[in-house]
Design a protein around this motif. Structure first.
Motif, short mmCIF file in Angstrom:
data_model
loop_
_atom_site.label_atom_id
_atom_site.label_comp_id
_atom_site.label_asym_id
_atom_site.label_seq_id
_atom_site.Cartn_x
_atom_site.Cartn_y
_atom_site.Cartn_z
N ARG A 256 48.14 49.17 36.13
CA ARG A 256 47.17 48.17 36.61
C ARG A 256 45.84 48.32 35.90
O ARG A 256 45.48 49.39 35.43
CB ARG A 256 46.94 48.35 38.12
CG ARG A 256 48.11 47.93 39.00
CD ARG A 256 48.05 48.65 40.32
NE ARG A 256 48.23 50.09 40.16
CZ ARG A 256 47.72 51.01 40.97
NH1 ARG A 256 46.97 50.64 42.00
NH2 ARG A 256 47.95 52.29 40.76
N LEU A 257 45.14 47.22 35.85
CA LEU A 257 43.76 47.19 35.38
C LEU A 257 42.87 46.72 36.52
O LEU A 257 43.23 45.76 37.23
CB LEU A 257 43.59 46.24 34.20
CG LEU A 257 44.26 46.59 32.88
CD1 LEU A 257 44.23 45.38 31.95
CD2 LEU A 257 43.58 47.78 32.22
N VAL A 258 41.74 47.35 36.71
CA VAL A 258 40.70 46.79 37.57
C VAL A 258 39.58 46.32 36.66
O VAL A 258 39.19 47.02 35.71
CB VAL A 258 40.18 47.82 38.59
CG1 VAL A 258 38.90 47.32 39.26
CG2 VAL A 258 41.25 48.07 39.66
N PHE A 259 39.07 45.13 36.92
CA PHE A 259 38.11 44.49 36.03
C PHE A 259 37.14 43.66 36.84
O PHE A 259 37.31 43.46 38.05
CB PHE A 259 38.84 43.60 35.02
CG PHE A 259 39.64 42.49 35.66
CD1 PHE A 259 39.11 41.22 35.79
CD2 PHE A 259 40.92 42.72 36.16
CE1 PHE A 259 39.82 40.19 36.38
CE2 PHE A 259 41.65 41.71 36.75
CZ PHE A 259 41.10 40.44 36.87
N LYS A 260 36.11 43.17 36.18
CA LYS A 260 35.20 42.23 36.84
C LYS A 260 35.49 40.83 36.33
O LYS A 260 35.76 40.62 35.15
CB LYS A 260 33.74 42.63 36.62
CG LYS A 260 33.29 42.66 35.17
CD LYS A 260 31.82 43.08 35.07
CE LYS A 260 31.28 42.84 33.67
NZ LYS A 260 29.88 43.23 33.51
N LYS A 261 35.44 39.88 37.26
CA LYS A 261 35.81 38.49 36.97
C LYS A 261 34.69 37.57 37.45
O LYS A 261 34.16 37.74 38.54
CB LYS A 261 37.11 38.15 37.70
CG LYS A 261 37.55 36.71 37.56
CD LYS A 261 38.86 36.48 38.31
CE LYS A 261 39.34 35.04 38.20
NZ LYS A 261 40.65 34.85 38.87
N ARG A 262 34.35 36.59 36.62
CA ARG A 262 33.37 35.60 37.03
C ARG A 262 34.01 34.64 38.04
O ARG A 262 35.10 34.11 37.81
CB ARG A 262 32.86 34.82 35.83
CG ARG A 262 32.02 35.66 34.88
CD ARG A 262 31.59 34.90 33.64
NE ARG A 262 30.88 35.76 32.71
CZ ARG A 262 29.56 35.87 32.65
NH1 ARG A 262 28.81 35.12 33.45
NH2 ARG A 262 28.98 36.68 31.78
N VAL A 263 33.31 34.43 39.15
CA VAL A 263 33.86 33.58 40.21
C VAL A 263 32.99 32.33 40.37
O VAL A 263 31.77 32.37 40.20
CB VAL A 263 33.95 34.34 41.55
CG1 VAL A 263 34.97 35.46 41.44
CG2 VAL A 263 32.60 34.90 41.96
N GLU A 264 33.63 31.24 40.68
CA GLU A 264 32.92 29.97 40.85
C GLU A 264 32.00 30.03 42.06
O GLU A 264 32.33 30.59 43.10
CB GLU A 264 33.93 28.82 41.03
CG GLU A 264 34.73 28.51 39.79
CD GLU A 264 35.62 27.29 39.98
OE1 GLU A 264 35.45 26.62 41.04
OE2 GLU A 264 36.44 27.01 39.11
N GLY A 265 30.82 29.45 41.91
CA GLY A 265 29.86 29.37 43.00
C GLY A 265 28.96 30.58 43.13
O GLY A 265 28.04 30.58 43.95
N ALA A 276 42.01 43.42 40.67
CA ALA A 276 43.05 44.27 40.07
C ALA A 276 44.11 43.36 39.45
O ALA A 276 44.44 42.31 40.00
CB ALA A 276 43.68 45.18 41.11
N LEU A 277 44.62 43.78 38.31
CA LEU A 277 45.66 43.04 37.61
C LEU A 277 46.90 43.92 37.47
O LEU A 277 46.83 45.00 36.88
CB LEU A 277 45.19 42.61 36.22
CG LEU A 277 46.22 41.89 35.34
CD1 LEU A 277 46.54 40.51 35.91
CD2 LEU A 277 45.72 41.78 33.90
N ASP A 278 48.02 43.47 38.02
CA ASP A 278 49.30 44.15 37.85
C ASP A 278 49.85 43.76 36.48
O ASP A 278 50.13 42.58 36.22
CB ASP A 278 50.27 43.74 38.95
CG ASP A 278 51.57 44.52 38.91
OD1 ASP A 278 52.24 44.54 37.85
OD2 ASP A 278 51.93 45.12 39.93
N LEU A 279 50.00 44.72 35.58
CA LEU A 279 50.39 44.40 34.20
C LEU A 279 51.84 43.96 34.09
O LEU A 279 52.21 43.31 33.10
CB LEU A 279 50.13 45.61 33.31
CG LEU A 279 48.66 45.94 33.09
CD1 LEU A 279 48.50 47.27 32.37
CD2 LEU A 279 47.97 44.83 32.31
N ALA A 280 52.68 44.29 35.06
CA ALA A 280 54.08 43.86 35.02
C ALA A 280 54.23 42.40 35.42
O ALA A 280 55.00 41.65 34.81
CB ALA A 280 54.93 44.75 35.92
#
Length: 342
Positions: A256-265, A276-280
């Protein structure tokens, strides 16, 4: 004895007394700073030996101490089970830091010149300098590979915030086994949408290494968008995988990767939320931290990540489960850039 010789002796004696007095003032000031810090409720900090050897003294956290006083900005350590306990300061100052497998990378200000400059210093397990490399800008990210053989760092070379658009970065990778130094990931071949991609606005930041110490993940910015890329150091290539991911951090198990994501609003100055992103499966999960986090998280284990948020003395550390459950909890006051060792 001549008059000239008497005057010379008097001048030397006066200079010696002045030096002794200045040293006494510095020591008294340091003791006063420590006492004032203790009275203010800050952590107790003493000078001592700090090791980057995993398992040396049990599981520990090594970090940049942000508490005000004579040891501010020094690498310090506490037991991982007592994050708010007394700190041992090393005397080594860093603006950004990371460590793994007995290797450290310290991004620091180089105050030897007329103008302030910066350098990346590779440290051994006893915090001794192994090598140093000049930096082209202000330090912002640092990472060491799981096996301790690779180091990466990112600097701002224009602008000073990822939140806006007026910035440029430079990300470098150093192989400690061979001495190979890639001064900029912009020299790598970019594969985007199945094709070779080139653009003058390309920027990279936020490297996180895979366990095989050949691959890595990072952020690529171009055309007003950010992308998660997978890199290959041997092939000198990066391949885009997904949009809107910044500052990825790979879990110890590599799943998995944990990252920061730009969110609307969200406000323009605070646009991110941790995911978190599950790479599978490539499935994204928002973490329980709802505040905007401008940091590259560090994994304490396969379940928890730690990150910084603004605090009274610059930054405090918080922890949150990496599966979206639970709630964020303050881990340490006045601390930044942690590495969990042992």
């Amino acid at each position: 004895m001549t008059l000239q010789r008497r005057i010379l002796i008097l001048v030397c004696a006066a200079a010696l007394l002045a030096a002794v007095g200045a040293l006494a003032v510095v020591r008294a000031s340091s003791r006063a700073d420590e006492k004032n810090q203790a009275r203010a409720g800050g952590p107790r900090i003493t000078r001592g030996e700090v090791s980057l050897t995993p398992g040396d003294g049990g599981r520990r956290i090594v970090f940049r101490n942000m508490a005000w006083g004579p040891h501010r900005d020094e690498l310090a350590t506490v037991p991982a089970g007592e994050p708010e306990g007394p700190r041992t300061a090393s005397g080594v100052t860093c603006l950004r830091f990371h460590s793994a497998a007995g290797t450290g990378v310290c991004l620091q200000a180089d105050k030897g010149g007329v103008q302030e400059s910066y350098r990346a210093v590779v440290l051994d397990a006893r915090l001794k300098e192994v090598s140093a490399h000049p930096l082209a800008g202000i330090p912002t990210r640092a990472r060491v590979s799981p096996g301790g053989h690779l180091a990466a760092w990112t600097v701002f070379v224009g602008g000073d915030s990822y939140a806006g658009t007026n910035f440029s970065t430079r990300t470098s990778v150093l192989d400690l086994r061979t001495g190979r130094y890639d001064a900029s990931l912009e020299d790598f071949t970019i594969r985007k949408d199945g094709k070779t991609y080139r653009n003058a606005d390309v920027n990279f930041w936020g490297v996180t290494f895979t366990a095989d110490e050949r691959g890595f993940y990072a952020t690529l910015a171009t055309g007003g968008k950010t992308y998660l890329v997978r890199g290959d150091l041997a092939e000198r290539t990066v391949t885009t995988l997904r949009e809107n991911l910044e500052c990825p951090s790979l879990s110890p198990d590599g799943t998995r990767l944990v990252f920061k994501k730009r969110v609307e609003g969200a406000p323009a100055e605070a646009p991110w939320r941790l995911y978190a992103l599950d790479l599978a499966t490539m499935r994204e999960t928002p973490l329980a931290e709802e505040r905007s986090v401008d940091d590259q998280v560090v994994w304490t284990d396969d379940k928890t990540v730690v990150y910084s948020l603004p605090g009274d003395f610059g930054a405090d550390l918080y922890a949150v489960p990496a599966d979206g459950s639970g709630a964020p909890a303050r881990l340490m006051d006045s601390a930044l850039a942690p590495a969990f060792l042992g």
